[in-house]
Design a protein around this motif. Structure first.
Motif, PDB file in Angstrom:
ATOM      1  N   PRO A 105       0.835  -1.202   0.000  1.00 21.61           N
ATOM      2  CA  PRO A 105       0.000   0.000   0.000  1.00 21.61           C
ATOM      3  C   PRO A 105       0.869   1.252   0.000  1.00 21.61           C
ATOM      4  N   PRO A 106       0.600   2.201  -0.902  1.00 21.91           N
ATOM      5  CA  PRO A 106       1.453   3.380  -0.964  1.00 21.91           C
ATOM      6  C   PRO A 106       1.480   4.101   0.375  1.00 21.91           C
ATOM      7  N   ALA A 107       2.656   4.600   0.700  1.00 16.48           N
ATOM      8  CA  ALA A 107       2.789   5.304   1.977  1.00 16.48           C
ATOM      9  C   ALA A 107       2.258   6.718   1.819  1.00 16.48           C
TER      10      ALA A 107
ATOM     11  N   ARG B  53       1.934  10.771   2.723  1.00 17.32           N
ATOM     12  CA  ARG B  53       2.995  11.759   2.913  1.00 17.32           C
ATOM     13  C   ARG B  53       3.453  11.759   4.372  1.00 17.32           C
ATOM     14  N   ALA B  54       2.485  11.644   5.267  1.00 17.43           N
ATOM     15  CA  ALA B  54       2.822  11.655   6.701  1.00 17.43           C
ATOM     16  C   ALA B  54       3.635  10.416   7.072  1.00 17.43           C
ATOM     17  N   THR B  55       3.237   9.267   6.516  1.00 18.26           N
ATOM     18  CA  THR B  55       3.965   8.026   6.799  1.00 18.26           C
ATOM     19  C   THR B  55       5.384   8.100   6.249  1.00 18.26           C
ATOM     20  N   THR B  56       5.493   8.620   5.018  1.00 15.34           N
ATOM     21  CA  THR B  56       6.811   8.762   4.404  1.00 15.34           C
ATOM     22  C   THR B  56       7.717   9.625   5.274  1.00 15.34           C
ATOM     23  N   ALA B  57       7.169  10.750   5.717  1.00 15.37           N
ATOM     24  CA  ALA B  57       7.965  11.651   6.558  1.00 15.37           C
ATOM     25  C   ALA B  57       8.378  10.949   7.855  1.00 15.37           C
ATOM     26  N   GLN B  58       7.443  10.190   8.411  1.00 18.32           N
ATOM     27  CA  GLN B  58       7.723   9.489   9.669  1.00 18.32           C
ATOM     28  C   GLN B  58       8.810   8.423   9.468  1.00 18.32           C
ATOM     29  N   VAL B  59       8.700   7.684   8.361  1.00 16.19           N
ATOM     30  CA  VAL B  59       9.670   6.615   8.080  1.00 16.19           C
ATOM     31  C   VAL B  59      11.062   7.211   7.863  1.00 16.19           C
ATOM     32  N   ILE B  60      11.122   8.288   7.063  1.00 14.91           N
ATOM     33  CA  ILE B  60      12.421   8.913   6.780  1.00 14.91           C
ATOM     34  C   ILE B  60      13.013   9.485   8.060  1.00 14.91           C
ATOM     35  N   SER B  61      12.158  10.073   8.865  1.00 14.93           N
ATOM     36  CA  SER B  61      12.631  10.607  10.138  1.00 14.93           C
ATOM     37  C   SER B  61      13.200   9.490  11.014  1.00 14.93           C
ATOM     38  N   THR B  62      12.510   8.351  11.019  1.00 17.28           N
ATOM     39  CA  THR B  62      12.971   7.223  11.855  1.00 17.28           C
ATOM     40  C   THR B  62      14.326   6.699  11.390  1.00 17.28           C
ATOM     41  N   ILE B  63      14.443   6.465  10.081  1.00 18.49           N
ATOM     42  CA  ILE B  63      15.678   5.807   9.618  1.00 18.49           C
ATOM     43  C   ILE B  63      16.869   6.764   9.548  1.00 18.49           C
ATOM     44  N   THR B  64      16.586   8.078   9.526  1.00 17.27           N
ATOM     45  CA  THR B  64      17.713   9.018   9.475  1.00 17.27           C
ATOM     46  C   THR B  64      18.098   9.537  10.859  1.00 17.27           C
ATOM     47  N   SER B  65      17.394   9.059  11.864  1.00 17.44           N
ATOM     48  CA  SER B  65      17.752   9.502  13.223  1.00 17.44           C
ATOM     49  C   SER B  65      17.902   8.305  14.157  1.00 17.44           C
ATOM     50  N   LEU B  66      18.403   7.220  13.608  1.00 14.16           N
ATOM     51  CA  LEU B  66      18.618   6.021  14.446  1.00 14.16           C
ATOM     52  C   LEU B  66      19.702   6.315  15.483  1.00 14.16           C
TER      53      LEU B  66
ATOM     54  N   SER C  34      11.222  10.318  -1.646  1.00 11.04           N
ATOM     55  CA  SER C  34       9.850   9.796  -1.652  1.00 11.04           C
ATOM     56  C   SER C  34       9.899   8.285  -1.744  1.00 11.04           C
ATOM     57  N   THR C  35       8.811   7.677  -1.334  1.00 13.92           N
ATOM     58  CA  THR C  35       8.753   6.211  -1.317  1.00 13.92           C
ATOM     59  C   THR C  35       8.318   5.692  -2.681  1.00 13.92           C
ATOM     60  N   THR C  36       8.794   4.514  -3.003  1.00 10.33           N
ATOM     61  CA  THR C  36       8.339   3.811  -4.202  1.00 10.33           C
ATOM     62  C   THR C  36       8.617   2.324  -3.995  1.00 10.33           C
ATOM     63  N   THR C  37       8.276   1.538  -4.978  1.00 12.42           N
ATOM     64  CA  THR C  37       8.580   0.110  -4.918  1.00 12.42           C
ATOM     65  C   THR C  37       9.260  -0.292  -6.221  1.00 12.42           C
ATOM     66  N   SER C  38       9.996  -1.394  -6.167  1.00 16.34           N
ATOM     67  CA  SER C  38      10.627  -1.887  -7.394  1.00 16.34           C
ATOM     68  C   SER C  38       9.537  -2.428  -8.322  1.00 16.34           C
ATOM     69  N   SER C  39       9.935  -2.853  -9.496  1.00 14.72           N
ATOM     70  CA  SER C  39       8.979  -3.339 -10.497  1.00 14.72           C
ATOM     71  C   SER C  39       8.122  -4.478  -9.947  1.00 14.72           C
TER      72      SER C  39
ATOM     73  N   ASN D 251       7.914  -5.504  -6.211  1.00 15.07           N
ATOM     74  CA  ASN D 251       7.349  -4.500  -5.284  1.00 15.07           C
ATOM     75  C   ASN D 251       8.134  -4.353  -3.985  1.00 15.07           C
ATOM     76  N   THR D 252       9.440  -4.443  -4.089  1.00 13.83           N
ATOM     77  CA  THR D 252      10.264  -4.235  -2.888  1.00 13.83           C
ATOM     78  C   THR D 252      10.131  -2.776  -2.445  1.00 13.83           C
ATOM     79  N   PRO D 253       9.709  -2.542  -1.214  1.00 14.77           N
ATOM     80  CA  PRO D 253       9.530  -1.157  -0.765  1.00 14.77           C
ATOM     81  C   PRO D 253      10.863  -0.431  -0.636  1.00 14.77           C
ATOM     82  N   THR D 254      10.899   0.785  -1.097  1.00 16.69           N
ATOM     83  CA  THR D 254      12.153   1.537  -1.083  1.00 16.69           C
ATOM     84  C   THR D 254      11.865   3.032  -1.207  1.00 16.69           C
ATOM     85  N   PHE D 255      12.885   3.788  -1.589  1.00 26.95           N
ATOM     86  CA  PHE D 255      12.763   5.233  -1.819  1.00 26.95           C
ATOM     87  C   PHE D 255      13.357   5.501  -3.197  1.00 26.95           C
ATOM     88  N   THR D 256      13.166   6.701  -3.667  1.00 27.99           N
ATOM     89  CA  THR D 256      13.835   7.057  -4.914  1.00 27.99           C
ATOM     90  C   THR D 256      14.672   8.312  -4.674  1.00 27.99           C
TER      91      THR D 256
END
Lengths: 117, 295
Positions: free
Chosen positions: B71-73, B75-88, B154-159, B166-171
């Motif tokens: 399921p597409p993330a 905007r709020a989820t994306t921001a939350q995820v990026i915040s989490t992984i960049t502030s480990l 931003s979030t995306t998935t592989s082909s 559909n591997t979840p990732t970012f671009t």
């Protein structure tokens, strides 16, 4: 298998199963399909009940009920395999063993006649 | 003796199929049981098992054709995820060390490559469809975020039709990165459907040609000092998981995601520390420098 899975569900014990890739019991059992819809009863408990009733029907030698019960079991297995493959994209290996046993019971029910032995 | 034999041929045993062209006798005119051809016992189980096999194959085909995308993330989820992984927590990264990440970084003996601003250049070349690139972006973002700041990720998935769909990732397409220590350039050659997105500059293409002779992606050049040509872990680790699932798992150093992704991030961090002469010291710790020596 059903006893084990039901025990794991209620005891929150660690499941002995791969947890990544296609074989992922955790993803299957932890999904919404891991419990009977609208209840907290694990699907494995329903499986356990099915095996117990199938055994009771075999002891009672009620052939019609046996056939009907095994057909119901087989249809349920087909649905659960659909859920695993199509809906979840993951296979629970323990569940698959239980499914195989349902298929074997179905085959025995429809092929072995009362006079056969 | 011969007469007896003849009789036995003319009177087939009860239940046996009569010889259609056999001689007609008074016995043969009597009403007979309808011939019954009993189906071999193996037919029923084989039919059932075969039918089930067909059903399973049909399910696999349905799954293949309609692989549900993660399921597409929002905007709020994306921001939350990026915040989490960049502030480990640095302590968590230290605890993981190299984790379960495969050692895929290769040192070169070339001159340090710098950007136009004179800072060491880190160059990434990949594509949004590529599942291995999808996997490698997680540790790369974590590592780079220790030296600078991303905006516009931003979030995306592989082909959905490639391996590890559909591997979840970012671009990195549309994202910018600023750092006091390094310059980061990224090229995503296509989107997840294979449509062209970006072309490498001639200088970037020269790096690909020089180091990535097999022309595989992801390709990562860390200042011409260290290169990555193969992924440090397999994308199936992320299969079926949402960005939030992965981000949450990354806060637990014992999780398999942390062991692979944070382990890889630490290796990349060590490689970047090699370029920055171990600056900043808060990032290039003794643990990281120990990994650096093993590159």
């Amino acid at each position: 298998m059903s006893i084990y899975l039901t025990f794991v569900h209620f005891s929150a014990a660690q499941l002995v199963c791969s947890a990544s890739g296609t074989i992922d019991c955790e993803r299957v059992l932890g999904s919404g399909y891991g419990v009977i819809a609208g209840t907290a009863v694990p699907t494995s408990a329903a499986g356990l009940a099915w095996f117990l009733i199938a055994g009771a029907l075999a002891l009672l030698r009620n052939r019609r009920a046996q056939v009907a019960w095994s057909v119901a079991g087989l249809l349920t297995v087909v649905y659960l395999v659909f859920v695993e493959i199509v809906q979840l994209g993951a296979i629970c290996i323990w569940c698959t063993v239980a499914h195989a046993m349902v298929v074997v019971i179905f085959l025995l029910t429809v092929t072995v006649r009362d006079g056969d032995a | 003796m011969s007469k007896k034999k003849k009789l036995s041929r003319q009177q087939p045993a009860k239940g046996h199929h009569p010889h259609r062209s056999g001689p007609q006798t008074p016995h043969a005119k009597r009403p007979m049981r309808k011939p019954v051809s009993r189906t071999p016992a193996w037919v029923a189980p084989v039919s059932v098992v075969g039918g089930l096999a067909v059903i399973v194959v049909a399910f696999l085909a349905i799954r293949y054709m309609t692989t549900p995308t993660v399921p597409p993330a929002s905007r709020a989820t994306t921001a939350q995820v990026i915040s989490t992984i960049t502030s480990l927590q640095a302590s968590e990264l230290e605890q993981v060390g190299e984790g379960s990440a495969t050692k895929v970084l290769k040192k070169t003996s070339d001159q340090l490559l710098t950007g136009s601003d004179g800072k060491p250049l880190v160059f990434y070349f990949g594509a949004e469809y590529c599942p291995y690139c999808a996997a490698e972006r997680w540790p790369l973002i974590i590592a780079l975020s220790r030296f600078g700041t991303f905006t516009g990720l931003s979030t995306t998935t592989s082909s959905s039709t490639d391996v590890y769909p559909n591997t979840p990732t970012f671009t990195f397409h549309g994202a910018t990165y600023t750092s006091s220590y390094i310059t980061f350039q990224a090229v995503e050659s296509t989107d997840r459907n294979g449509n062209a997105l970006q072309n490498p500059s001639s200088a970037q293409q020269a790096l690909v040609t020089k180091y990535d002779k097999a022309d595989t992606i992801p390709f990562l050049d860390l200042g011409n000092k260290v290169v990555l040509l193969t992924p440090s872990y397999m994308p199936d680790l992320l299969a079926g998981k949402t960005w939030s699932d992965i981000a949450t798992a990354l806060t637990n150093p014992q999780s398999s995601e942390s062991q692979a992704i944070l382990g890889s991030a630490n290796q990349l961090t060590a490689a970047i520390c090699l370029l920055t002469s171990n600056q900043p010291s808060s990032v290039c710790t003794a643990t990281i420098q120990a990994i650096e020596t093993k590159l």
